[in-house]
Design an enzyme around this catalytic site. Structure first.
Site, short mmCIF file in Angstrom:
data_model
loop_
_atom_site.label_atom_id
_atom_site.label_comp_id
_atom_site.label_asym_id
_atom_site.label_seq_id
_atom_site.Cartn_x
_atom_site.Cartn_y
_atom_site.Cartn_z
N ARG A 1 0.84 -1.20 0.00
CA ARG A 1 0.00 0.00 0.00
C ARG A 1 0.88 1.26 0.00
NH1 ARG A 1 -0.63 4.65 2.69
NH2 ARG A 1 -0.24 3.56 4.64
N ASP A 2 1.59 1.49 1.08
CA ASP A 2 2.40 2.70 1.20
C ASP A 2 3.50 2.74 0.14
OD1 ASP A 2 3.40 5.06 2.22
OD2 ASP A 2 4.23 4.20 4.03
N HIS B 1 6.42 3.88 12.83
CA HIS B 1 6.52 3.91 11.37
C HIS B 1 7.59 4.95 11.02
CE1 HIS B 1 4.41 3.62 7.31
NE2 HIS B 1 5.20 4.67 7.14
N CYS C 1 5.87 9.13 0.83
CA CYS C 1 4.58 9.82 0.90
C CYS C 1 4.54 10.86 -0.19
CB CYS C 1 4.40 10.48 2.26
SG CYS C 1 2.93 11.53 2.34
N HIS D 1 10.80 6.52 8.70
CA HIS D 1 11.34 6.67 7.34
C HIS D 1 12.84 6.88 7.41
CE1 HIS D 1 7.63 7.59 4.68
NE2 HIS D 1 7.34 6.71 5.60
N ASN E 1 10.73 4.49 3.19
CA ASN E 1 10.26 3.71 4.32
C ASN E 1 11.40 2.82 4.81
OD1 ASN E 1 7.36 3.89 5.00
ND2 ASN E 1 7.07 3.51 2.81
#
Lengths: 313, 313
Positions: A27-28, A219, A252, A221, A261
């Site tokens: 997804r991300d 989460h 993002c 990065h 990520n």
């Protein structure tokens, strides 16, 4: 490294025995790809990730295709993977997204909130308060339907427009989301600026605010190379849910410099070395990321993927 | 990130107030470059590194040019930078190398030992015991001449031929080097396989063996993305000397997969965020690495360099 290509296990004190890796690559990661990835390839990616032992694989997003055209095939994709015996969360931006997810039988949904006004405005076209008000009935309905609810909190540490984010400001948003029924938070360092002390400060403040450590995911990065060091700090504070993206896919699209990520393989390497159970087969995971990199036509940014796949040549 | 492009400072408990970054880019980095870097460019690189506030800049190596042709210009280079008001260590492999360093007025020399038999054989063409016997008179002479002596210990955590390295084996080599007068160790994870618990175990064992923490430096590689997390563990164990390479230059030409020194900028980002003093100006350092990347004709692998230089565009 041992003969099987894994790091030697040397546990350290004060760390959890088991970590749940929450995989966001499908997804991300894929929502940030410029080209269109065929639905069949996405489904195969999710299948391979589940096959590598990842316990939670975020499958897609029910955001309007106008905003994330890369995931416009959510309705086609989800039924292709919903038989997998792992948690398959989907992102839902609002009640309409929740309806779409419910219609397909999703069992976990993820909301996407912001700790800052600027990003709430840029990403949700609302104030933080307005966005929380919008999430409230979504969370209530999801809980009433028996779903598990995850709440992403973006820009917990810094924001490209506002700079550093005050810890109480982030904590307030976290508490509001838990208050409306979220089972789990994902503290997002969306632009990768967090450092170890800042992570410790946020986790300490959440604990002092009465938030259970088991409800906290992180989460990070790797924009400034800090993701794994920050993760280690989170583990030292008892966190057991860590988001990562296979092969380091993603970022993002709405945040400047929000590339990178944390790569799932780099995380697994550290956790295996620490003797922390994850259930993940690093070889199968790396092979999956190498395969996905071939589909995308560019090498994985994960250092572990590059090191292990180079050795295999 | 604050308006000046630096991470917000949030100190954490139990970490040192100040860290000495030992910069290895001009030696460990450039000795791995395939092409020839002009001596004037190397000198300018060393000058800019010193100008960015790095307190120790390893300038070159007095290894025989047959083995490291990239640094064959050591005699020309060293006098071009020896006026700089920083520590300018040089690598010396043996007594002949020490003589060359002494003739040019070097004040700090670095020996290069191995924790494993396989790497001692591959890199030094000797057993570990034979190499230590070779270093003993070199260290004694250097100390008699009033020099500071650093001792690299390679393959402390793992070796490409032997796999994991037993902690006592690494500790024995460290003790032998300190016993012959070395002022400082540099614990090398030459192939980048170390994880956080292994780092903690080696540092604990060294402490139990009576080694002062102030005599320990760490030298991590980012082959599997672990360098900064491992560095954080070392800081938590009181270590205050950390090796890093500007822009992430370098590796080790004799060790498979030994790519990716810890990038100095990624380290500085973490330390600045933690409020740990280093004396380094991150903007000047990043500009230096961008300049050096232009000289070498390829982008820096440092994530911080890429993030900051992208933002400047």
């Amino acid at each position: 490294m041992t003969a099987d290509g894994l790091p030697v296990r040397v546990p350290a004190e004060g760390l959890p025995a088991r970590v749940r890796i929450y995989e966001v690559g499908a997804r991300d990661g894929l929502q940030n790809e410029k080209g269109t990835v065929p639905t069949e390839v996405k489904a195969e990616f999710v299948r391979r990730l589940a096959g590598a032992g990842l316990p939670a694989v975020e499958a897609t997003s029910f955001v309007h295709p106008k905003w994330v055209p890369q995931l416009a095939d959510a309705e086609q994709l989800f039924p292709m993977v919903s038989d997998l015996p792992v948690e398959l969360p989907v992102l839902v931006p609002n009640e309409r997204g929740l309806n779409r997810a419910l219609a397909l039988g999703a069992r976990t949904v993820a909301l996407f909130a912001s700790a800052t006004e600027s990003f709430a405005r840029a990403n949700l076209n609302r104030t933080v308060a307005e966005s929380l008000a919008m999430f409230e009935p979504v969370a209530a309905r999801a809980k009433a339907e028996g779903l598990r609810v995850r709440a992403y909190v973006s820009m917990v540490f810094g924001d490209p427009w506002e700079g550093p984010v005050a810890v109480p400001q982030a904590v307030d948003v976290c508490r509001a989301l838990l208050g409306m029924g979220a089972d789990e938070l994902s503290l997002g360092d969306t632009i990768g600026v967090a450092t170890a002390g800042h992570v410790a400060a946020v986790l300490t403040a959440l604990k002092e605010a009465g938030v259970a450590t088991g409800a906290i995911g992180v989460h990070f990065h790797d924009t400034y190379g800090q993701a794994l060091a920050n993760t280690l700090v989170a583990l030292q504070h008892g966190v057991t849910t860590v988001d990562a993206s296979a092969g380091g896919l993603g970022g993002c699209p709405y945040a400047k410099s929000a590339t990178g990520n944390l790569a799932t393989e780099d995380l697994v390497w550290m956790l295996q070395g620490l003797g922390i159970e994850t259930g993940v087969d690093l070889g199968r995971l790396t092979a999956t990321s190498v395969w996905m990199a071939e589909q995308l036509g560019r090498p994985s940014p994960s250092r572990t993927v590059r090191a292990l796949s180079h050795q295999e040549q």
